[in-house]
Design a protein around this motif. Structure first.
Motif, PDB file in Angstrom:
ATOM      1  N   ALA A 185       0.852  -1.187   0.000  1.00  0.00           N
ATOM      2  CA  ALA A 185       0.000   0.000   0.000  1.00  0.00           C
ATOM      3  C   ALA A 185       0.885   1.232   0.000  1.00  0.00           C
ATOM      4  N   THR A 186       0.388   2.305  -0.638  1.00  0.00           N
ATOM      5  CA  THR A 186       1.155   3.546  -0.699  1.00  0.00           C
ATOM      6  C   THR A 186       0.549   4.645   0.161  1.00  0.00           C
ATOM      7  N   THR A 191       1.637   8.413   3.755  1.00  0.00           N
ATOM      8  CA  THR A 191       1.543   8.464   2.295  1.00  0.00           C
ATOM      9  C   THR A 191       2.921   8.503   1.664  1.00  0.00           C
ATOM     10  N   GLU A 222      -8.989   4.504   4.898  1.00  0.00           N
ATOM     11  CA  GLU A 222      -8.819   4.488   3.448  1.00  0.00           C
ATOM     12  C   GLU A 222      -7.424   3.992   3.111  1.00  0.00           C
ATOM     13  N   ASN A 281      -4.691   3.006  -0.350  1.00  0.00           N
ATOM     14  CA  ASN A 281      -4.345   2.888  -1.755  1.00  0.00           C
ATOM     15  C   ASN A 281      -3.488   1.642  -1.909  1.00  0.00           C
ATOM     16  N   ARG A 300      -2.528   1.627  -8.958  1.00  0.00           N
ATOM     17  CA  ARG A 300      -2.966   1.940  -7.604  1.00  0.00           C
ATOM     18  C   ARG A 300      -4.488   2.063  -7.577  1.00  0.00           C
ATOM     19  N   ARG A 301      -5.104   1.480  -6.551  1.00  0.00           N
ATOM     20  CA  ARG A 301      -6.544   1.554  -6.393  1.00  0.00           C
ATOM     21  C   ARG A 301      -6.873   1.961  -4.958  1.00  0.00           C
ATOM     22  N   LYS A 302      -7.826   2.885  -4.824  1.00  0.00           N
ATOM     23  CA  LYS A 302      -8.216   3.397  -3.516  1.00  0.00           C
ATOM     24  C   LYS A 302      -9.480   2.694  -3.031  1.00  0.00           C
ATOM     25  N   TYR A 303      -9.493   2.329  -1.723  1.00  0.00           N
ATOM     26  CA  TYR A 303     -10.654   1.650  -1.149  1.00  0.00           C
ATOM     27  C   TYR A 303     -10.986   2.239   0.221  1.00  0.00           C
TER      28      TYR A 303
END
Length: 296
Positions: free
Chosen positions: A166-167, A208, A238, A240, A251-254
């Motif tokens: 994760a980023t 981040t 949250e 990424n 990258r996908r955000k959830y």
């Protein structure tokens, strides 16, 4: 009703590591708890007494744990007579009786998963349940702590499983909430340290990498934290994720809280009657069926 998976955390040399529990963990835990005297099954957890026991229902046939928060007499409500309209003290026949507000923990499947049903606003939440299981089992292995990680919906569960890391991770810890005693890696350590300052404040934690690639250790730590957070102590979470995409990555955000799997079931419980074991477990089994359809 919510669903969780067991994780076992073993402390050694000042560091924690997650180990895999045997598939028969809950059965053995039930046998262990069943052999404890009642005094050893009532433990203080963050200023509140929590009592639990292992039960075996016959209809439907089901092993489960009944864990409740004990209400001291100073916290008891008054009683209202529906016949006379008179308000008075609660007067149990047995003067040693105390009120207890339960949560049902029902193991199922082969992956040490549990369905958790709380019966009132004051029933023990997941953090208290973890602490209770850990406390009653301390004599067997004081280096072990138990975690219940939330099951997210099947699509995001797959994403978390395949993620390279994760980023970004942003978490808000709710004021007055108890951060789990174990787990979460460095993210968990940071949350516990922040909570030690005060119970009165919300805590906003954020990490981040922005547009930097980041090394594997950093991305792994953020991913571990993302798998650890749950709704009983955070109000926002949250992440990424870094996912493989052909020869590169995307990258996908959830929103992790929105993705946690829940089941809404109707229970055959009358408002003026004590909930029967049959009615509670029948509703739980219906919710477990819905869970299996989602993850089959």
């Amino acid at each position: 009703m919510r669903f969780y998976e067991l994780q076992v955390v073993k402390s050694s040399g000042g560091s924690d590591r997650v180990i895999t529990a045997n598939p028969d963990f809950w059965q053995k835990m039930g046998d262990y708890v069943g052999n404890l005297p009642s005094a050893d099954r009532q433990v203080p957890i963050r200023g509140r007494s929590v009592y639990g026991e292992h039960r075996l229902a016959t209809r439907p046939a089901q092993r489960y744990f009944y864990v409740g928060g004990v209400r001291e007499r100073a916290e008891w409500p008054d009683g209202l007579s529906g016949a006379t309209g008179i308000v008075g003290d609660l007067q149990p026949r047995d003067q040693s009786t105390v009120l207890i507000e339960p949560t049902y923990i029902v193991p199922f499947g082969v992956n040490n998963q549990v369905a958790v049903l709380t019966m009132s606003a004051a029933s023990p939440r997941v953090t208290a349940l973890e602490s209770w299981f850990t406390a009653v089992h301390k004599r067997s292995d004081p280096a072990i702590a138990y975690m219940l990680t939330p099951v997210v919906n099947s699509r995001v569960a797959h994403r978390l499983g395949e993620a390279e890391g994760a980023t970004v991770l942003r978490v808000t810890v709710k004021h007055g909430s108890d951060v789990p005693e174990a787990g979460g890696g460095h993210i968990g350590e940071a949350a516990r340290a922040a909570r030690s300052v005060s119970q009165e404040t919300d805590i906003q934690l954020g990490w981040t990498l922005s547009h930097r690639t980041g090394d594997e250790q950093t991305k792994t730590a953020l991913l571990e934290g993302a798998r650890w957070v749950r709704e009983d102590f955070v109000s926002k979470a949250e992440v990424n994720l870094v996912l493989a995409d052909g020869d590169g990555f995307k990258r996908r955000k959830y929103d992790l809280l929105k993705q946690q799997f829940t089941a809404m079931e109707k229970f055959d419980i009358r408002s003026n009657e004590r909930p029967s074991e049959f009615a509670v477990l029948t509703g739980v089994h219906q919710a477990i069926d819905a869970f299996r359809k989602e993850f089959s």
